[in-house]
Scaffold this active site. Sequence first.
Site, PDB file in Angstrom:
ATOM      1  N   GLU A 218      -4.346  11.968  -2.517  1.00  0.00           N
ATOM      2  CA  GLU A 218      -4.369  11.939  -0.996  1.00  0.00           C
ATOM      3  C   GLU A 218      -3.036  11.769  -0.401  1.00  0.00           C
ATOM      4  O   GLU A 218      -2.212  11.211  -1.203  1.00  0.00           O
ATOM      5  CB  GLU A 218      -5.232  10.666  -0.418  1.00  0.00           C
ATOM      6  CG  GLU A 218      -6.527  10.596  -0.671  1.00  0.00           C
ATOM      7  CD  GLU A 218      -7.138   8.991  -0.120  1.00  0.00           C
ATOM      8  OE1 GLU A 218      -6.443   8.227   0.572  1.00  0.00           O
ATOM      9  OE2 GLU A 218      -8.358   9.201  -0.103  1.00  0.00           O
ATOM     10  N   LYS A 220       0.059  10.046   1.390  1.00  0.00           N
ATOM     11  CA  LYS A 220       0.503   8.819   1.614  1.00  0.00           C
ATOM     12  C   LYS A 220       1.457   9.082   2.825  1.00  0.00           C
ATOM     13  O   LYS A 220       2.594   9.571   2.965  1.00  0.00           O
ATOM     14  CB  LYS A 220       1.229   8.122   0.541  1.00  0.00           C
ATOM     15  CG  LYS A 220       1.729   6.715   0.734  1.00  0.00           C
ATOM     16  CD  LYS A 220       2.676   6.016  -0.266  1.00  0.00           C
ATOM     17  CE  LYS A 220       2.459   4.608  -0.112  1.00  0.00           C
ATOM     18  NZ  LYS A 220       3.298   3.946   1.071  1.00  0.00           N
ATOM     19  N   ARG A 240      -2.582  -4.616   8.970  1.00  0.00           N
ATOM     20  CA  ARG A 240      -2.609  -5.076   7.241  1.00  0.00           C
ATOM     21  C   ARG A 240      -2.304  -6.484   7.138  1.00  0.00           C
ATOM     22  O   ARG A 240      -2.941  -7.260   6.134  1.00  0.00           O
ATOM     23  CB  ARG A 240      -1.100  -4.390   6.719  1.00  0.00           C
ATOM     24  CG  ARG A 240      -0.939  -5.008   5.456  1.00  0.00           C
ATOM     25  CD  ARG A 240       0.214  -4.107   4.884  1.00  0.00           C
ATOM     26  NE  ARG A 240       0.556  -4.776   3.700  1.00  0.00           N
ATOM     27  CZ  ARG A 240       1.006  -3.925   2.742  1.00  0.00           C
ATOM     28  NH1 ARG A 240       1.392  -2.764   2.735  1.00  0.00           N
ATOM     29  NH2 ARG A 240       1.181  -4.433   1.525  1.00  0.00           N
ATOM     30  N   GLU A 270      -4.527   4.544   8.472  1.00  0.00           N
ATOM     31  CA  GLU A 270      -3.220   4.497   8.627  1.00  0.00           C
ATOM     32  C   GLU A 270      -2.923   4.993  10.120  1.00  0.00           C
ATOM     33  O   GLU A 270      -3.619   6.118  10.389  1.00  0.00           O
ATOM     34  CB  GLU A 270      -2.639   4.998   7.462  1.00  0.00           C
ATOM     35  CG  GLU A 270      -1.085   4.970   7.700  1.00  0.00           C
ATOM     36  CD  GLU A 270      -0.385   3.989   6.711  1.00  0.00           C
ATOM     37  OE1 GLU A 270      -1.161   3.049   6.191  1.00  0.00           O
ATOM     38  OE2 GLU A 270       0.613   3.866   6.486  1.00  0.00           O
ATOM     39  N   PHE A 310      -9.264   7.051   5.552  1.00  0.00           N
ATOM     40  CA  PHE A 310      -9.330   7.235   4.160  1.00  0.00           C
ATOM     41  C   PHE A 310     -10.457   6.663   3.537  1.00  0.00           C
ATOM     42  O   PHE A 310     -10.652   6.727   2.237  1.00  0.00           O
ATOM     43  CB  PHE A 310      -8.235   7.485   3.287  1.00  0.00           C
ATOM     44  CG  PHE A 310      -7.224   6.110   3.658  1.00  0.00           C
ATOM     45  CD1 PHE A 310      -7.278   4.943   2.950  1.00  0.00           C
ATOM     46  CD2 PHE A 310      -5.811   6.326   4.320  1.00  0.00           C
ATOM     47  CE1 PHE A 310      -6.741   3.920   3.275  1.00  0.00           C
ATOM     48  CE2 PHE A 310      -5.286   5.358   4.669  1.00  0.00           C
ATOM     49  CZ  PHE A 310      -5.476   3.999   4.041  1.00  0.00           C
ATOM     50  N   ARG A 382      -4.033  -5.312  -5.923  1.00  0.00           N
ATOM     51  CA  ARG A 382      -3.156  -4.154  -6.202  1.00  0.00           C
ATOM     52  C   ARG A 382      -3.314  -3.780  -7.898  1.00  0.00           C
ATOM     53  O   ARG A 382      -3.001  -4.671  -8.715  1.00  0.00           O
ATOM     54  CB  ARG A 382      -1.761  -4.641  -6.155  1.00  0.00           C
ATOM     55  CG  ARG A 382      -0.607  -3.585  -5.940  1.00  0.00           C
ATOM     56  CD  ARG A 382       0.764  -4.291  -6.083  1.00  0.00           C
ATOM     57  NE  ARG A 382       1.219  -4.827  -4.740  1.00  0.00           N
ATOM     58  CZ  ARG A 382       1.340  -3.945  -3.893  1.00  0.00           C
ATOM     59  NH1 ARG A 382       1.358  -2.570  -3.798  1.00  0.00           N
ATOM     60  NH2 ARG A 382       1.874  -4.523  -2.627  1.00  0.00           N
ATOM     61  N   LYS A 388       0.427   4.592  -6.130  1.00  0.00           N
ATOM     62  CA  LYS A 388       1.114   5.445  -5.369  1.00  0.00           C
ATOM     63  C   LYS A 388       2.407   5.988  -5.679  1.00  0.00           C
ATOM     64  O   LYS A 388       3.196   5.517  -6.794  1.00  0.00           O
ATOM     65  CB  LYS A 388       1.694   4.421  -4.151  1.00  0.00           C
ATOM     66  CG  LYS A 388       2.429   3.081  -4.695  1.00  0.00           C
ATOM     67  CD  LYS A 388       2.681   2.289  -3.555  1.00  0.00           C
ATOM     68  CE  LYS A 388       3.353   0.837  -3.751  1.00  0.00           C
ATOM     69  NZ  LYS A 388       3.303   0.123  -3.090  1.00  0.00           N
TER      70      LYS A 388
HETATM   71  P1  AMP Z   1       3.206   0.217   0.076  1.00  0.00           P
HETATM   72  O1  AMP Z   1       3.214  -0.523   1.457  1.00  0.00           O
HETATM   73  O2  AMP Z   1       4.375   0.995  -0.400  1.00  0.00           O
HETATM   74  O3  AMP Z   1       2.739  -0.787  -1.092  1.00  0.00           O
HETATM   75  O4  AMP Z   1       2.174   1.375  -0.083  1.00  0.00           O
HETATM   76  C1  AMP Z   1       0.943   1.022   0.376  1.00  0.00           C
HETATM   77  C2  AMP Z   1       0.533   1.405   1.771  1.00  0.00           C
HETATM   78  O5  AMP Z   1       0.499   2.915   1.918  1.00  0.00           O
HETATM   79  C3  AMP Z   1      -0.678   0.996   2.245  1.00  0.00           C
HETATM   80  O6  AMP Z   1      -0.773  -0.213   2.540  1.00  0.00           O
HETATM   81  C4  AMP Z   1      -1.046   1.878   3.473  1.00  0.00           C
HETATM   82  O7  AMP Z   1      -0.473   1.353   4.546  1.00  0.00           O
HETATM   83  C5  AMP Z   1      -0.167   3.139   3.168  1.00  0.00           C
HETATM   84  N1  AMP Z   1      -1.005   4.282   2.958  1.00  0.00           N
HETATM   85  C6  AMP Z   1      -0.587   5.632   3.238  1.00  0.00           C
HETATM   86  N2  AMP Z   1      -1.275   6.498   2.990  1.00  0.00           N
HETATM   87  C7  AMP Z   1      -2.427   5.919   2.624  1.00  0.00           C
HETATM   88  C8  AMP Z   1      -3.522   6.381   1.701  1.00  0.00           C
HETATM   89  N3  AMP Z   1      -3.851   7.513   1.905  1.00  0.00           N
HETATM   90  N4  AMP Z   1      -4.407   5.509   1.108  1.00  0.00           N
HETATM   91  C9  AMP Z   1      -4.077   4.244   1.032  1.00  0.00           C
HETATM   92  N5  AMP Z   1      -3.065   3.692   1.612  1.00  0.00           N
HETATM   93  C10 AMP Z   1      -2.287   4.502   2.153  1.00  0.00           C
END
Ligand code: AMP
Length: 527
Positions: A218, A220, A240, A270, A310, A382, A388
């Site tokens: 998907e 991000k 969050r 998001e 999503f 996690r 990611k």
């Molecule tokens: P990070 O903040 O770098 O830990 O990345 C995780 C965050 O990416 C999540 O908490 C979401 O806010 C964001 N995110 C963006 N797009 C998506 C997606 N398609 N699926 C899940 N999380 C997403």
Amino acid sequence: MEFLELAKVCDKVSRTRKRNEKIKIIAEFLSKLQPEEIAPSTLLITGKVFSDLEQKPLEIGYVTLSKALNAAKQGTLFQRKLSILDVKKAFEEIANASGKSSRTKKESILKSLLSNSSELERKYIIKNIFGEMQHGVGEGLLLQAIAYAINSSEEEVRRAYMFLGDVGETAKVALTGGVKAIREVNLELFRPVKPMLAEMTYDFEEPLREHGGKTAVEVKFDGARVQVHKKGNKTRIYSRRLSDVTESLPDVVEEVRGELRAEEAVLDGEVIAVGSEGKPLPFQELMRRFGRIREVQKKIKEIKLKLYVFDILYLNGKVLVDEPYENRTSKLYDIVGNISTAPRIIATNVDEIKNFFEKAIKEGHEGVMAKALRSNYIPGSREKKWFKIKSADTLDLVIVGADWGYGRRTGWLSDYYLAALDEEKNQFEIVGKTFKGLTDEEFKQMTKRLQELKIRETEHTVFVRPEIVVEVAYSEIQRSPTYSSGYALRFARITRIREDKNAYDITTIKEIKRRYLEQFKYKGRIE
Ligand code: AMP
């Protein structure tokens, strides 16, 4: 129960390094508490004071604390013994003190609290104010202690915790209702759960390997996570950090109300800010709207938001977290109407992932997520079920101190000590320092905020309560003989201030170690 008993327990666990002993000490203590004392005690043991759901800053600066402490030392009263609930109440009053004379109010409540406490009690009240207990008891250990106290498994308690979103509440349910009550805990409408998170990977092949040759990729988004709860005409949106952000997002609420084809639902998604052509705007622009309550209508005109969903956790009376991602998303697609869903492909080879990644970056997104088709939804976790893949290497770190600047930066706290979370010890460990990345205006604001969080200072440095989270880019992770974490970032630079994350949401030392070792895939190494 007396607060002294809690302080003694904290002291006792700080004296042993054995995990099992810590668990037993805490379990025994929790079992002796009255029902109304359980949640506050659990939070006070972890140094959190308030639950993530309450989220009230104490706003006790260094000056207020030292004034109260001096006054208390001079006139120790010992008029009455402090109970755990007295301490909790005092912290509540301190957090609630607002308005012009709030500083004086806070100081006087704190003074009376400290005057009534013994040396040991003071030690742990202050540690709670500073937000770090240094006794090696994190949420993980507390959950184990709760399980031990009621003769249940850690897994069962963890599952209840995932729906309750708070260790204090979990402890209360467990110790008052036992195993049966813990098993009955489930997702409920209008009680947000922590969102599921992803592990970082740099390797486009890893998701395919981990997910059995097939993975859902998907886009991000570079935005803020939202959880949408809907029942009939009522819609609430949570961040969050689980705070209710409905009031600042009336346009998003409107869309959900008009489009969602379900009587009851909990959606995961998001929100991003978009420019005139619908292109994603930088995260900072989003933060000008997200969580704002004042002037919402004016801001709506200035900054357009877009919701992408999503996932779905609940639909018309049924909790869906144990269903596989594949089934959840197909249910989601059935009910979203015209609400956008995250663009995705089902990939079976590396090239497909790479192409989709490059397309996402070109469209102004942050990268991609790769999710296992058969994975269940685990709130707050996690794991490798979700990966990611981002274009830049960044870490989320918390500021624990800052040096005063010189030259052009005189008068600003401009060189920041950045720390990661050591989950084992429940402690923040410095991994780097930087004065790069902020604008002049941000330096000024940061200086003000850090001074409010000050816990001690030296001539050049101000040490602060770990609260402000920043995203940091770096060129390399090195071994460090200076920092106790053992690691140091090279060329660290702040890429943004993460208002949406709290200090327990940041990169862990374990993750830094993993990334450090990962570097040697491409580099030579002297053993
Ligand atoms: P990070 O903040 O770098 O830990 O990345 C995780 C965050 O990416 C999540 O908490 C979401 O806010 C964001 N995110 C963006 N797009 C998506 C997606 N398609 N699926 C899940 N999380 C997403």
